[in-house]
Design a protein around this motif. Structure first.
Motif, short mmCIF file in Angstrom:
data_model
loop_
_atom_site.label_atom_id
_atom_site.label_comp_id
_atom_site.label_asym_id
_atom_site.label_seq_id
_atom_site.Cartn_x
_atom_site.Cartn_y
_atom_site.Cartn_z
N LYS A 154 0.84 -1.20 0.00
CA LYS A 154 0.00 0.00 0.00
C LYS A 154 0.88 1.26 0.00
CE LYS A 154 -3.62 2.23 2.61
NZ LYS A 154 -4.04 2.48 3.98
N GLN A 155 1.91 1.22 0.80
CA GLN A 155 2.82 2.36 0.87
C GLN A 155 3.49 2.60 -0.49
OE1 GLN A 155 5.29 1.84 4.33
NE2 GLN A 155 6.74 3.37 3.60
N ASP A 156 3.95 1.54 -1.12
CA ASP A 156 4.62 1.68 -2.41
C ASP A 156 3.65 2.13 -3.50
OD1 ASP A 156 6.86 0.94 -1.10
OD2 ASP A 156 6.98 -1.09 -1.90
N THR A 157 2.39 1.67 -3.40
CA THR A 157 1.39 2.10 -4.37
C THR A 157 1.10 3.59 -4.21
OG1 THR A 157 0.43 -0.09 -4.37
CG2 THR A 157 -0.95 1.66 -5.24
N ARG A 206 3.54 -8.09 -7.38
CA ARG A 206 3.48 -8.32 -5.93
C ARG A 206 2.04 -8.54 -5.47
NH1 ARG A 206 6.64 -3.29 -3.67
NH2 ARG A 206 5.59 -3.84 -1.73
N THR A 207 1.11 -7.80 -6.09
CA THR A 207 -0.29 -7.95 -5.72
C THR A 207 -0.78 -9.36 -6.05
OG1 THR A 207 -0.51 -5.65 -6.36
CG2 THR A 207 -2.55 -6.82 -5.91
N GLN A 263 0.97 -11.99 -6.36
CA GLN A 263 1.62 -12.96 -5.46
C GLN A 263 0.91 -13.03 -4.11
OE1 GLN A 263 5.80 -12.67 -4.76
NE2 GLN A 263 6.28 -12.77 -6.94
N LEU A 264 0.51 -11.87 -3.59
CA LEU A 264 -0.20 -11.88 -2.30
C LEU A 264 -1.52 -12.63 -2.42
CD1 LEU A 264 0.36 -8.29 -0.82
CD2 LEU A 264 1.45 -10.42 -0.17
N ILE A 265 -2.20 -12.45 -3.57
CA ILE A 265 -3.46 -13.16 -3.76
C ILE A 265 -3.20 -14.66 -3.81
CG2 ILE A 265 -5.38 -13.57 -5.36
CD1 ILE A 265 -5.08 -10.60 -6.23
N ALA A 266 -2.19 -15.05 -4.60
CA ALA A 266 -1.92 -16.48 -4.78
C ALA A 266 -1.46 -17.14 -3.48
CB ALA A 266 -0.85 -16.66 -5.86
N LEU A 267 -0.65 -16.42 -2.72
CA LEU A 267 -0.07 -17.06 -1.53
C LEU A 267 -0.99 -17.01 -0.32
CD1 LEU A 267 3.63 -15.81 -1.76
CD2 LEU A 267 2.71 -18.04 -2.40
N MET A 272 -8.88 -8.25 1.24
CA MET A 272 -9.22 -8.47 -0.17
C MET A 272 -9.62 -7.15 -0.83
SD MET A 272 -11.97 -8.70 -2.37
CE MET A 272 -13.43 -8.96 -1.38
N ARG A 273 -10.40 -6.35 -0.10
CA ARG A 273 -10.86 -5.08 -0.69
C ARG A 273 -9.69 -4.13 -0.90
NH1 ARG A 273 -14.92 -5.33 3.51
NH2 ARG A 273 -14.23 -3.31 4.24
N LEU A 274 -8.73 -4.14 0.03
CA LEU A 274 -7.54 -3.30 -0.14
C LEU A 274 -6.76 -3.75 -1.38
CD1 LEU A 274 -5.33 -1.28 0.62
CD2 LEU A 274 -4.49 -2.89 2.31
N ILE A 275 -6.63 -5.05 -1.55
CA ILE A 275 -5.88 -5.57 -2.71
C ILE A 275 -6.61 -5.20 -4.01
CG2 ILE A 275 -5.32 -7.72 -3.90
CD1 ILE A 275 -3.76 -8.49 -1.67
N ALA A 276 -7.93 -5.37 -4.02
CA ALA A 276 -8.70 -5.04 -5.23
C ALA A 276 -8.54 -3.55 -5.56
CB ALA A 276 -10.18 -5.38 -5.00
N CYS A 277 -8.63 -2.73 -4.54
CA CYS A 277 -8.51 -1.27 -4.73
C CYS A 277 -7.09 -0.93 -5.20
CB CYS A 277 -8.85 -0.57 -3.43
SG CYS A 277 -8.75 1.20 -3.55
N THR A 278 -6.11 -1.61 -4.63
CA THR A 278 -4.72 -1.32 -4.98
C THR A 278 -4.47 -1.60 -6.47
OG1 THR A 278 -4.00 -1.76 -2.74
CG2 THR A 278 -2.32 -1.97 -4.47
N LEU A 279 -5.02 -2.71 -6.96
CA LEU A 279 -4.84 -3.02 -8.38
C LEU A 279 -5.40 -1.92 -9.27
CD1 LEU A 279 -5.55 -6.84 -8.75
CD2 LEU A 279 -3.51 -5.63 -9.51
#
Lengths: 216, 253
Positions: free
Chosen positions: A13-16, A62-63, A65-69, A77-84
């Motif tokens: 999130k920080q890097d995004t 990286r996103t 990978q986090l989903i897969a792992l 999940m919502r943070l990851i979706a928003c980040t993409l």
């Protein structure tokens, strides 16, 4: 395991956020270069296109990978979706900056307009929306994005107004065609950047609340 | 997604000695849907599951208050035939537990206990149950071999076939895949999805991804309480309770 995941998620999130800021600066500086006919600065912005592309790919990777792992759920999940979505929108905005920077050299020898144009004002409005989106994402706070519908309406109105004005210039004086045509593109890129900001705001709203809203 | 209820509990409480293991549970299980119960170890999810076919009756120190309705009938009412109740509400356990008999006998056992003696009829029930449990093609040539020679995943599907043979309405599954490898797990999950055409399934699982994959509704339990119950996509996408959120995002448990 989950501590590791949350540490990595926070870092993503920080890097995004930093990447979005980088893209926002590309747009801001390309417009400054355009308004000041600063070809050196324009070249410098243009040269950042590889970096923004590389960062986009690295962050997306990286996103995934986090989903897969970790198969994130609920607010993770919502943070990851928003980040993409943030990554995609930020890259677009950065690339608009690159495209605007690329115009500066072509306009160097073109006659300027005697009147003041609303493009700098439109740019300030759009960049303000992008800034607020970045703050809302970073701080997970809805306040900075709450008036986006009316702000986007203003941007859209400016886009139409600039389009009409440029058409008028072109009809009145064919010597202004090149600059007018380029300015139409700039205004269009700004309008699209405003739309990207709205899309990001919708996704941030979903990230924070789990509910979808539509910013029209 | 609305569906008619098949089981409902009303202010259900259960104590093991002085331990208040289920606290005021009120929930409705929908017919022909898969409902998953999740929560950390010791939260009461298996205890709740075992209430639905009164398996807790077998434990001396258990005291139950409150109501459980199956098809609008109180399963604790005087005169309830517990054998018939367990025929209607079948159960599959964590570890496959086939009888030390042939594949055929494992499945035929239940119908025979319930009075079916005709060989042709039993043959047909055995085949249909094994087909419904997605096991027939793998065991059709070894029906009279020992069930203990089957793989773990096959044994678990045999246990499901054994449950189906007495035509239950509800199938309770207590961690049915925790002793299985991922391929056997995938087969059971596919089977659960198919079973909901004809049965109601209630599954207890530690594996949240499994709950998310197989169920239509999910209940999250914590320290004997049902914290949140709702459609599975809502629970995993946007839970209303912070406790649920923290559990499913791995912040505790």
């Amino acid at each position: 395991m989950s501590d590791k995941f949350h540490t990595e998620l926070n870092r993503l999130k920080q890097d995004t956020t930093e990447m979005a800021q980088f893209a926002r600066d590309m747009l801001r500086e390309s417009l400054d270069a355009l308004f000041n006919q600063d070809t050196e600065k324009a070249l410098q912005v243009y040269s950042r296109k590889k970096h923004i592309r590389d960062v986009t790919i690295a962050l997306e990777d990286r996103t995934y990978q986090l989903i897969a792992l970790y198969q994130p759920m609920a607010k993770d999940m919502r943070l990851i979706a928003c980040t993409l979505k943030m990554i995609t929108a930020a890259e677009r905005i950065g690339r608009y900056g690159k495209d605007i920077a690329d115009m500066v050299k072509d306009l160097r020898d073109q006659p300027d307009f005697p009147q003041r144009l609303p493009i700098p004002h439109m740019a300030d409005l759009v960049l303000g929306m992008i800034d607020d989106v970045i703050v809302a994402y970073k701080t997970e706070n809805l306040d900075p994005i709450k008036n986006f519908t009316s702000r986007d309406d203003t941007v859209d109105a400016l886009w139409l107004s600039i389009l009409r004005e440029m058409l008028t210039f072109m009809m009145e004086n064919p010597q202004t065609i090149t600059r007018s045509a380029y300015y139409i593109m700039v205004a269009r890129y700004l309008e699209r950047s405003g739309d990207h900001a709205c899309k990001m705001a919708e996704n941030i709203h979903y990230m924070i609340t789990g509910e979808w809203i539509e910013i029209e | 997604m609305t569906s008619e209820p098949i089981i409902s509990t009303n202010d259900l409480n259960l104590w093991y000695h002085d331990t208040h293991a289920l606290q005021s549970i009120s929930m409705t299980i929908s017919k022909n849907q898969v409902t998953a119960l999740i929560g950390p170890s010791g939260c009461g999810k298996s205890t709740l599951l075992r209430c639905f076919n009164r398996l807790n009756d077998l434990i001396d120190c258990v005291k139950i208050r409150g109501e459980i309705l199956l098809d609008n009938e109180n399963i604790h009412a005087a005169g309830t035939d517990v054998v018939m109740l367990r025929k209607k509400v079948g159960m599959v356990f964590q570890k496959p537990n086939p009888f030390p008999k042939s594949v055929y006998e494992n499945v035929a056992y239940g119908p025979r206990v319930h009075g079916i003696k005709n060989k042709g009829e039993l043959d047909s029930i055995v085949e249909q149950s094994l087909r419904d449990a997605a096991l027939w093609d793998e065991v059709r040539d070894r029906l009279h071999d020992s069930a203990l020679g089957l793989s773990g995943g096959q044994q678990q599907r045999l246990c499901i076939a054994r449950t189906l043979a007495v035509e239950p309405k509800v199938i309770l599954m207590d961690e049915p895949c925790s002793a299985l490898d991922p391929i056997a797990t995938a087969k059971i999950e596919k089977l659960i999805d198919a079973l909901k055409q004809d049965y109601t399934v209630i599954i207890v699982t530690h594996n949240m991804q499994q709950a998310a994959r197989v169920s239509n509704y999910t209940g999250f339990m914590y320290l004997g309480k049902l914290i949140e119950f709702g459609q599975t996509n809502q629970i995993f996408e946007n839970p209303r309770e912070d406790l649920t959120e923290n559990y499913i995002t791995g912040r505790f448990g």
